[in-house]
Design a protein around this motif. Structure first.
Motif, PDB file in Angstrom:
ATOM      1  N   LYS A 120      49.845  50.720  41.628  1.00 20.90           N
ATOM      2  CA  LYS A 120      50.470  50.081  42.795  1.00 20.90           C
ATOM      3  C   LYS A 120      49.423  49.316  43.626  1.00 20.90           C
ATOM      4  O   LYS A 120      49.648  48.202  44.061  1.00 20.90           O
ATOM      5  N   GLU A 121      48.258  49.996  43.852  1.00 14.79           N
ATOM      6  CA  GLU A 121      47.188  49.328  44.640  1.00 14.79           C
ATOM      7  C   GLU A 121      46.685  48.090  43.914  1.00 14.79           C
ATOM      8  O   GLU A 121      46.409  47.054  44.537  1.00 14.79           O
ATOM      9  N   ALA A 122      46.540  48.225  42.592  1.00 14.54           N
ATOM     10  CA  ALA A 122      46.060  47.077  41.818  1.00 14.54           C
ATOM     11  C   ALA A 122      47.051  45.927  41.921  1.00 14.54           C
ATOM     12  O   ALA A 122      46.653  44.759  42.051  1.00 14.54           O
ATOM     13  N   GLU A 123      48.349  46.275  41.842  1.00 19.57           N
ATOM     14  CA  GLU A 123      49.350  45.227  41.970  1.00 19.57           C
ATOM     15  C   GLU A 123      49.259  44.576  43.334  1.00 19.57           C
ATOM     16  O   GLU A 123      49.351  43.354  43.472  1.00 19.57           O
ATOM     17  N   THR A 124      49.072  45.472  44.369  1.00 17.08           N
ATOM     18  CA  THR A 124      48.947  44.932  45.740  1.00 17.08           C
ATOM     19  C   THR A 124      47.741  44.014  45.858  1.00 17.08           C
ATOM     20  O   THR A 124      47.795  42.910  46.419  1.00 17.08           O
ATOM     21  N   ILE A 125      46.576  44.535  45.342  1.00 24.14           N
ATOM     22  CA  ILE A 125      45.327  43.723  45.407  1.00 24.14           C
ATOM     23  C   ILE A 125      45.499  42.435  44.638  1.00 24.14           C
ATOM     24  O   ILE A 125      45.048  41.354  45.063  1.00 24.14           O
ATOM     25  N   LYS A 126      46.161  42.543  43.470  1.00 21.09           N
ATOM     26  CA  LYS A 126      46.356  41.352  42.635  1.00 21.09           C
ATOM     27  C   LYS A 126      47.196  40.328  43.372  1.00 21.09           C
ATOM     28  O   LYS A 126      46.875  39.125  43.401  1.00 21.09           O
ATOM     29  N   LYS A 127      48.262  40.848  44.031  1.00 20.09           N
ATOM     30  CA  LYS A 127      49.127  39.929  44.770  1.00 20.09           C
ATOM     31  C   LYS A 127      48.341  39.264  45.924  1.00 20.09           C
ATOM     32  O   LYS A 127      48.462  38.068  46.158  1.00 20.09           O
ATOM     33  N   GLU A 128      47.580  40.144  46.631  1.00 19.05           N
ATOM     34  CA  GLU A 128      46.778  39.583  47.733  1.00 19.05           C
ATOM     35  C   GLU A 128      45.783  38.546  47.218  1.00 19.05           C
ATOM     36  O   GLU A 128      45.578  37.485  47.835  1.00 19.05           O
ATOM     37  N   ALA A 129      45.112  38.898  46.068  1.00 19.36           N
ATOM     38  CA  ALA A 129      44.129  37.961  45.502  1.00 19.36           C
ATOM     39  C   ALA A 129      44.800  36.661  45.098  1.00 19.36           C
ATOM     40  O   ALA A 129      44.257  35.565  45.299  1.00 19.36           O
ATOM     41  N   ILE A 130      46.023  36.823  44.524  1.00 18.29           N
ATOM     42  CA  ILE A 130      46.728  35.600  44.116  1.00 18.29           C
ATOM     43  C   ILE A 130      47.088  34.770  45.327  1.00 18.29           C
ATOM     44  O   ILE A 130      46.942  33.537  45.332  1.00 18.29           O
ATOM     45  N   LEU A 131      47.500  35.466  46.392  1.00 21.69           N
ATOM     46  CA  LEU A 131      47.848  34.731  47.611  1.00 21.69           C
ATOM     47  C   LEU A 131      46.620  34.029  48.210  1.00 21.69           C
ATOM     48  O   LEU A 131      46.686  32.878  48.620  1.00 21.69           O
ATOM     49  N   GLN A 132      45.514  34.802  48.236  1.00 18.08           N
ATOM     50  CA  GLN A 132      44.285  34.188  48.764  1.00 18.08           C
ATOM     51  C   GLN A 132      43.851  33.001  47.904  1.00 18.08           C
ATOM     52  O   GLN A 132      43.418  31.966  48.407  1.00 18.08           O
ATOM     53  N   ALA A 133      43.945  33.205  46.573  1.00 17.64           N
ATOM     54  CA  ALA A 133      43.550  32.121  45.670  1.00 17.64           C
ATOM     55  C   ALA A 133      44.434  30.906  45.880  1.00 17.64           C
ATOM     56  O   ALA A 133      43.966  29.761  45.898  1.00 17.64           O
ATOM     57  N   LYS A 134      45.729  31.183  46.038  1.00 16.78           N
ATOM     58  CA  LYS A 134      46.629  30.059  46.265  1.00 16.78           C
ATOM     59  C   LYS A 134      46.324  29.370  47.589  1.00 16.78           C
ATOM     60  O   LYS A 134      46.345  28.141  47.688  1.00 16.78           O
ATOM     61  N   ASP A 135      46.011  30.211  48.628  1.00 16.00           N
ATOM     62  CA  ASP A 135      45.674  29.629  49.929  1.00 16.00           C
ATOM     63  C   ASP A 135      44.403  28.778  49.849  1.00 16.00           C
ATOM     64  O   ASP A 135      44.336  27.659  50.363  1.00 16.00           O
ATOM     65  N   SER A 136      43.371  29.368  49.191  1.00 15.95           N
ATOM     66  CA  SER A 136      42.113  28.615  49.019  1.00 15.95           C
ATOM     67  C   SER A 136      42.359  27.347  48.231  1.00 15.95           C
ATOM     68  O   SER A 136      41.825  26.280  48.548  1.00 15.95           O
TER      69      SER A 136
END
Length: 520
Positions: free
Chosen positions: A49-65
């Motif tokens: 679950k945490e990995a999914e959360t981190i992955k989602k956050e990373a994807i969001l950050q990557a998309k934002d960047s």
């Protein structure tokens, strides 16, 4: 057997207890394993679950960047596009300008080409015209030479001479202007200093000359002076070193000798012998010896008195003695000791006005003619002799140079030497200070007028004011106003180089134009 069975029972009991313990342990291990597996599953699930959360956050950050980078890139691209468009616009404008300049250059090249052709044609025409002009000039020159009767070289010389005369005229005007300005300033300051010096020293002047004639009471005294077979006159001449001339001069005996001190000794001795009446060789030697001692004392006292009057101290005794000898020395009938005293006073006054060392100036003025005390014994100019004597007896280099340079035997290098020259001229040139023989005087005046007459354009020349001024009248048609200045300088330089005279001579050149007409 009983013990054996009991042992077996115990052993069986132990084995049963061990089996139960193993079974329990296995059961506990299985439970524990299930619990751990359940915990591991839970941990894995939470980690997923945490990995999914981190992955989602990373994807969001990557998309934002990525979005920000894309926006930045688009912004930079837009700016670069604008810059490229501006550069492109500038390049297009420069290309248009270059095209216009290229067209203008082409037009200019075409125009220049036309002009070159035109210039070449004109040069060709000018060359032809120059040839024609040279030919015409040559013909004209030949015609001018035939008509004027002079050659080209002669015409050039005439032109050069005219230019030279014009240059001399301009130079004379410039010299006259500069000289006038300098003379106005120098005359004003010089006259003030000299006038003040003369006012502060107003010495009485009486023209002197060494007495060379002894008056006799009667003609019989001549015979007594000669003595039997001339023994008395020989004794007098041997004792004094002076020649006695006994001729037809009534009641007088002439003393002849180059040494003024010896001549004074002979005069006094002879007067005493005549007054005493006892004239014989022994008495002559006695009188001459006494007079020599008196003269030595008088000489020393005269030198000391002169130094005291001037206020100069520390002079070597030998220089004091030589200074006293100047009492019996004359120059153009002017007493040299009195002249030296006056030069010292004048030097001191002028030095004080100029802010110089007054004592040193007085010392140089007092000793400037010291060489005249021995010039009849040593060969050479008295200025050089005086400088050598001053050097011998420890005078300073400034005093030695002032003595040596006061008659310009050596060039003046400092103001002290010039002061001595000026004071010497003032003392000797004052009216009544000196006199000279009539023949010498007349020859000097004739020499002045002859020097003036040797220059071209001179109408008349007059030596006036006892030879202290030469007044010259020039022909107005031969000498211009500007040339008058140069003429006066040339005449003055020639007088300086060819004549010997006391003081200075003023050269005045006069030019005037007269127009005369008669009313009938």
């Amino acid at each position: 057997m009983g013990s054996m069975s009991g042992f077996v029972l115990i052993l069986l009991g132990l084995l049963g207890g061990a089996g139960l313990g193993v079974a329990f342990r296995q059961y506990w291990f299985e439970k524990r394993t299930e619990s751990l597996q359940e915990q591991a599953k839970n941990i894995i699930n939470e980690a997923r679950k945490e990995a999914e959360t981190i992955k989602k956050e990373a994807i969001l950050q990557a998309k934002d960047s990525l979005f920000q980078m894309k926006a930045e890139f688009e912004r930079e691209s837009k700016e670069n596009r604008k810059e490229f468009q501006a550069l492109e616009k500038r390049i297009l404008q420069k290309e248009e300008n270059l095209d216009k300049k290229s067209e203008a250059l082409d037009k200019r090249e075409a125009t220049i080409g036309k002009r070159e052709k035109l210039i070449l044609q004109q040069e060709k025409e000018i060359g032809e015209k120059e040839k024609e002009l040279q030919s015409l000039l040559e013909n004209q020159r030949k015609k001018l030479e035939e008509l004027s009767g002079i050659s080209t070289q002669e015409a050039k010389e005439m032109l050069i001479k005219a230019l030279e005369n014009e240059a001399r005229h301009d130079a004379a005007l410039l010299v006259k202007r500069i000289e006038t300005e300098a003379r106005e300033i120098a005359d004003r300051k010089g006259k003030n200093i000299i006038a003040l010096a003369i006012q502060r020293y107003a010495g009485d002047y009486v023209a002197e000359k060494t007495v060379s004639v002894v008056n006799l009471p009667n003609e019989e005294m001549k015979g007594r002076i000669i003595g039997r077979e001339g023994r008395n006159i020989r004794a007098i001449e041997a004792s004094t070193g002076v020649d006695l001339i006994i001729d037809d001069t009534p009641e007088a005996v002439i003393l002849s000798g180059f040494n003024p001190v010896r001549r004074e000794v002979a005069r006094i001795s002879l007067e005493r012998l005549i007054s005493d009446g006892r004239i014989h060789p022994a008495r002559i030697e006695e009188i001459v010896e006494k007079v020599n001692a008196e003269i030595e004392t008088t000489i020393r006292e005269a030198g000391e008195q002169a130094a005291f009057d001037v206020g100069v101290h520390g002079i070597h005794p030998e220089l004091i003695k030589l200074l006293g000898k100047l009492k019996y020395r004359t120059s153009y009938a002017q007493n040299v000791l009195q002249h030296s005293r006056e030069v010292a006073f004048l030097c001191g006054v002028m030095a004080s006005e100029l802010g110089l060392n007054e004592k040193q100036a007085k010392r140089a003025g007092l000793l400037h003619d010291i060489g005249k005390a021995t010039d009849h014994e040593i060969e050479g100019p008295h200025a050089t002799i005086g400088a050598d004597l001053a050097r011998k007896y420890g005078e300073s280099q400034a005093i030695i140079h002032a003595i040596a340079a006061h008659h310009e035997d050596v060039p003046a290098e400092d103001i002290l030497a010039i002061l001595v020259q000026a004071a010497d001229a003032l003392s000797g040139a004052r009216p009544g200070a000196r006199k000279e023989l009539l023949e010498t005087y007349v020859k000097r005046l004739e020499g002045l007028e002859k020097i003036a007459a040797s220059f071209p354009g001179i109408s008349k020349a007059y030596a006036i004011q006892a030879g202290r001024e030469l007044r010259i009248i020039v022909e107005s048609g031969s000498v211009g106003d500007a040339e008058v200045v140069l003429l006066s300088k040339d005449i003055a330089k020639k007088i300086e180089s060819e004549m010997t005279y006391p003081g200075q001579i003023k050269v005045t050149v006069i030019r005037e134009t007269r127009a005369v007409e008669y009313a009938k």
